[in-house]
Design a protein around this motif. Structure first.
Motif, PDB file in Angstrom:
ATOM      1  N   VAL A 213       0.857  -1.182   0.000  1.00  0.00           N
ATOM      2  CA  VAL A 213       0.000   0.000   0.000  1.00  0.00           C
ATOM      3  C   VAL A 213       0.894   1.234   0.000  1.00  0.00           C
ATOM      4  N   VAL A 214       0.309   2.364  -0.329  1.00  0.00           N
ATOM      5  CA  VAL A 214       1.058   3.621  -0.365  1.00  0.00           C
ATOM      6  C   VAL A 214       0.913   4.320   0.985  1.00  0.00           C
ATOM      7  N   VAL A 215       2.047   4.658   1.579  1.00  0.00           N
ATOM      8  CA  VAL A 215       2.060   5.396   2.845  1.00  0.00           C
ATOM      9  C   VAL A 215       2.787   6.717   2.627  1.00  0.00           C
ATOM     10  N   GLU A 216       2.511   7.673   3.474  1.00  0.00           N
ATOM     11  CA  GLU A 216       3.090   9.016   3.354  1.00  0.00           C
ATOM     12  C   GLU A 216       3.691   9.424   4.699  1.00  0.00           C
ATOM     13  N   ASP A 217       4.933   9.943   4.647  1.00  0.00           N
ATOM     14  CA  ASP A 217       5.576  10.364   5.887  1.00  0.00           C
ATOM     15  C   ASP A 217       5.206  11.804   6.219  1.00  0.00           C
ATOM     16  N   LYS A 218       5.798  12.328   7.267  1.00  0.00           N
ATOM     17  CA  LYS A 218       5.463  13.673   7.729  1.00  0.00           C
ATOM     18  C   LYS A 218       5.842  14.742   6.715  1.00  0.00           C
ATOM     19  N   ARG A 219       6.829  14.462   5.863  1.00  0.00           N
ATOM     20  CA  ARG A 219       7.261  15.428   4.855  1.00  0.00           C
ATOM     21  C   ARG A 219       6.457  15.329   3.561  1.00  0.00           C
ATOM     22  N   GLY A 220       5.505  14.424   3.523  1.00  0.00           N
ATOM     23  CA  GLY A 220       4.682  14.272   2.326  1.00  0.00           C
ATOM     24  C   GLY A 220       5.259  13.330   1.291  1.00  0.00           C
ATOM     25  N   ARG A 221       6.355  12.642   1.621  1.00  0.00           N
ATOM     26  CA  ARG A 221       6.973  11.703   0.679  1.00  0.00           C
ATOM     27  C   ARG A 221       6.259  10.357   0.747  1.00  0.00           C
ATOM     28  N   LYS A 222       5.919   9.820  -0.424  1.00  0.00           N
ATOM     29  CA  LYS A 222       5.149   8.581  -0.503  1.00  0.00           C
ATOM     30  C   LYS A 222       6.067   7.390  -0.751  1.00  0.00           C
ATOM     31  N   SER A 223       5.673   6.254  -0.180  1.00  0.00           N
ATOM     32  CA  SER A 223       6.450   5.025  -0.321  1.00  0.00           C
ATOM     33  C   SER A 223       5.504   3.841  -0.419  1.00  0.00           C
ATOM     34  N   TRP A 224       6.030   2.733  -0.977  1.00  0.00           N
ATOM     35  CA  TRP A 224       5.311   1.462  -1.025  1.00  0.00           C
ATOM     36  C   TRP A 224       5.664   0.657   0.227  1.00  0.00           C
ATOM     37  N   LYS A 225       4.670   0.209   0.974  1.00  0.00           N
ATOM     38  CA  LYS A 225       4.891  -0.567   2.184  1.00  0.00           C
ATOM     39  C   LYS A 225       4.158  -1.902   2.070  1.00  0.00           C
ATOM     40  N   LYS A 226       4.900  -3.003   2.262  1.00  0.00           N
ATOM     41  CA  LYS A 226       4.303  -4.327   2.170  1.00  0.00           C
ATOM     42  C   LYS A 226       3.375  -4.576   3.347  1.00  0.00           C
ATOM     43  N   VAL A 227       2.257  -5.223   3.051  1.00  0.00           N
ATOM     44  CA  VAL A 227       1.258  -5.524   4.074  1.00  0.00           C
ATOM     45  C   VAL A 227       0.789  -6.960   3.897  1.00  0.00           C
ATOM     46  N   ARG A 228       0.025  -7.435   4.862  1.00  0.00           N
ATOM     47  CA  ARG A 228      -0.593  -8.751   4.742  1.00  0.00           C
ATOM     48  C   ARG A 228      -1.806  -8.637   3.820  1.00  0.00           C
ATOM     49  N   VAL A 229      -1.890  -9.542   2.865  1.00  0.00           N
ATOM     50  CA  VAL A 229      -2.930  -9.467   1.835  1.00  0.00           C
ATOM     51  C   VAL A 229      -3.923 -10.611   1.998  1.00  0.00           C
ATOM     52  N   ASN A 230      -5.187 -10.271   2.045  1.00  0.00           N
ATOM     53  CA  ASN A 230      -6.259 -11.254   1.980  1.00  0.00           C
ATOM     54  C   ASN A 230      -6.842 -11.181   0.571  1.00  0.00           C
ATOM     55  N   VAL A 231      -6.497 -12.143  -0.261  1.00  0.00           N
ATOM     56  CA  VAL A 231      -6.847 -12.064  -1.677  1.00  0.00           C
ATOM     57  C   VAL A 231      -8.360 -12.065  -1.895  1.00  0.00           C
ATOM     58  N   GLU A 232      -9.121 -12.648  -0.968  1.00  0.00           N
ATOM     59  CA  GLU A 232     -10.573 -12.661  -1.128  1.00  0.00           C
ATOM     60  C   GLU A 232     -11.157 -11.246  -1.103  1.00  0.00           C
ATOM     61  N   ASP A 233     -10.466 -10.321  -0.429  1.00  0.00           N
ATOM     62  CA  ASP A 233     -10.936  -8.937  -0.395  1.00  0.00           C
ATOM     63  C   ASP A 233     -10.796  -8.244  -1.739  1.00  0.00           C
ATOM     64  N   HIS A 234     -10.017  -8.822  -2.648  1.00  0.00           N
ATOM     65  CA  HIS A 234      -9.756  -8.203  -3.949  1.00  0.00           C
ATOM     66  C   HIS A 234     -10.580  -8.844  -5.067  1.00  0.00           C
ATOM     67  N   ILE A 235     -11.366  -9.851  -4.762  1.00  0.00           N
ATOM     68  CA  ILE A 235     -12.165 -10.546  -5.778  1.00  0.00           C
ATOM     69  C   ILE A 235     -13.597 -10.011  -5.759  1.00  0.00           C
ATOM     70  N   LYS A 236     -14.077  -9.598  -6.912  1.00  0.00           N
ATOM     71  CA  LYS A 236     -15.441  -9.082  -7.059  1.00  0.00           C
ATOM     72  C   LYS A 236     -16.190  -9.950  -8.080  1.00  0.00           C
ATOM     73  N   ILE A 237     -17.376 -10.422  -7.690  1.00  0.00           N
ATOM     74  CA  ILE A 237     -18.178 -11.273  -8.574  1.00  0.00           C
ATOM     75  C   ILE A 237     -19.567 -10.651  -8.711  1.00  0.00           C
ATOM     76  N   PRO A 238     -19.852  -9.999  -9.831  1.00  0.00           N
ATOM     77  CA  PRO A 238     -21.175  -9.372 -10.011  1.00  0.00           C
ATOM     78  C   PRO A 238     -22.253 -10.407 -10.320  1.00  0.00           C
ATOM     79  N   ASN A 239     -23.464 -10.070 -10.002  1.00  0.00           N
ATOM     80  CA  ASN A 239     -24.619 -10.922 -10.312  1.00  0.00           C
ATOM     81  C   ASN A 239     -25.510 -10.211 -11.328  1.00  0.00           C
ATOM     82  N   PHE A 240     -25.468 -10.676 -12.580  1.00  0.00           N
ATOM     83  CA  PHE A 240     -26.334 -10.130 -13.605  1.00  0.00           C
ATOM     84  C   PHE A 240     -27.669 -10.877 -13.599  1.00  0.00           C
ATOM     85  N   PRO A 241     -28.760 -10.215 -13.957  1.00  0.00           N
ATOM     86  CA  PRO A 241     -30.062 -10.911 -14.032  1.00  0.00           C
ATOM     87  C   PRO A 241     -29.993 -12.115 -14.971  1.00  0.00           C
TER      88      PRO A 241
END
Length: 413
Positions: free
Chosen positions: A78-106
């Protein structure tokens, strides 16, 4: 040669949470990626995969955890920002089910109505914001679509800040293994080249050397011209047309819609052989021709085509000094993963009467303009250097408006 590919999705157990080391891993965000993470610039990459076999959700979870997340650390950061406004990539624990979207069409939809619902759904996910508290990607799964002959559709939505097309294609190649020998990297057949017999004629050699000088001078001239054209785009706005209304607020309901067009690869290969141009030139030429024809049908001047309409396309191009497809490992070693791109402005050729009856002529004109742009590649670095200097001296908040103006002033991006 019959070379089959497979996706490695085997796993004894499926654990949808990715356990990371306790050591915090932080990587600074690159300047180009920082543009895409600002509040005013948001670009997403949508990748569509049509499946011939029914979807196995157990294999999908295993693939995401064991293969997809390991392509590059940014897919689990995820992207984090320090006190000076500089952005960095920070590794986190990922739950892949939170990233899956399954729509229901009629279920009662006809194929035509289903296609309409599908386009509406794609338009919605293309313009909606990704949540910032988890890694910037999603997988949308369409099961048993009615509008195409496929068992399912995968739609990967990835924030452009993670990487450009070259980086993501390297990631795609990393996911596949050769069936005959999984230890070997994927290779694609290359066109055979015919070696010409060397000509030892001294006069011919001297003539070839002399031809280098005008080509070099021409390259410098066109580079300066294209650099000036790029600067001019910041101040000159394209004409209003049915394609470009001048309204750029994409947050309004119905302001954006994603549509699809299927082209025959055999037809593209035929055109490529006839004109001796690249596939990209053909695709761009077809888009330009379709745009001009639409404008002609909807906006005419007393029955005559308005040929002097200013219309420009802003196209992102790769500025890596390498050729061919690179694997993720090669990009890591060369430190070329990420967004190594800049945008160039290509004017749409005017539509002549002969172009309607002979569309190949229009594609050839588009190719000539694009070829000139390639010759003037030094202008790309001049423009990229100028904008980077603005960012360095005045900051990101001053640089971003120039980026927005470039996009707003053109008819196509």
């Amino acid at each position: 040669m019959d070379m089959r590919l497979r996706v490695n999705t085997k796993s004894s157990k499926v654990n949808t949470s990715l356990e990371l080391h306790e050591v915090e891993e932080v990587e600074p965000v690159s300047p180009t990626s920082e543009y895409f993470l600002s509040e005013v610039v948001t670009l997403y990459v949508l990748a569509f995969l049509e499946l011939a076999n029914p979807i196995d959700f157990t294999s999908i979870l295993a693939f995401l955890k064991d293969v997809f997340l390991n392509i590059h650390p940014r897919f689990s950061s995820v992207v984090v920002e320090d006190k000076r406004g500089r952005k960095s990539w920070k590794k986190v624990r990922v739950n892949v089910e939170d990233h899956i979207k399954i729509p229901n069409f009629p279920k009662e939809l006809s194929p035509e109505n289903y296609s309409q619902h599908f386009d509406d759904y794609v338009s919605k996910i293309a313009t909606s914001q990704l949540p910032q508290h988890k890694p910037l990607w999603e997988l949308h799964i369409i099961n048993n679509p009615k509008h195409i002959d496929a068992a399912g559709i995968f739609i990967f939505k990835i924030d452009h800040a993670i990487g450009d097309g070259t980086s993501l294609m390297g990631g795609v190649l990393t996911c596949f293994k050769r069936v005959d020998d999984p230890s070997l990297p994927i290779s694609f057949p290359r066109p055979t080249t015919i070696l010409k017999k060397r000509n030892n004629n001294t006069s011919q050699t001297l003539m070839n050397m002399l031809m280098v000088v005008p080509k070099y001078i021409s390259s410098i001239f066109y580079s300066l011209y294209e650099f000036g054209q790029g600067v001019g785009t910041m101040f000159l706005e394209d004409d209003r047309t049915p394609i470009r209304s001048g309204k750029t607020d994409m947050s309004r309901l119905g302001s954006t819609r994603v549509c699809s067009l299927t082209l025959s690869l055999n037809h593209v290969k035929t055109i490529k052989g006839l004109l001796g141009v690249t596939v990209n030139d053909i695709i761009v030429g077809i888009i330009f021709l379709g745009t001009r024809l639409y404008i002609q049908e909807t906006e005419t001047d007393q029955g005559r085509l308005k040929k002097d309409t200013r219309s420009t396309a802003s196209i992102f191009v790769n500025i890596r000094n390498v050729g061919g497809n690179l694997s993720v490992e090669e990009m890591r070693k060369g430190k070329t993963w990420g967004n190594r791109i800049t945008n160039i402005e290509i004017p749409l050729p005017n539509l002549e009467v002969d172009d309607v009856t002979n569309p190949l002529q229009f594609i050839q004109k588009a190719h000539t303009i694009i070829k000139r742009k390639r010759t003037a590649n030094f202008g790309l670095y001049l423009m990229s250097g100028l904008l980077e200097a603005i960012r360095t001296v005045f900051g990101l908040q001053v640089r971003i408006p120039f980026f927005i103006i470039e996009i707003k002033n053109t008819i196509l991006v």
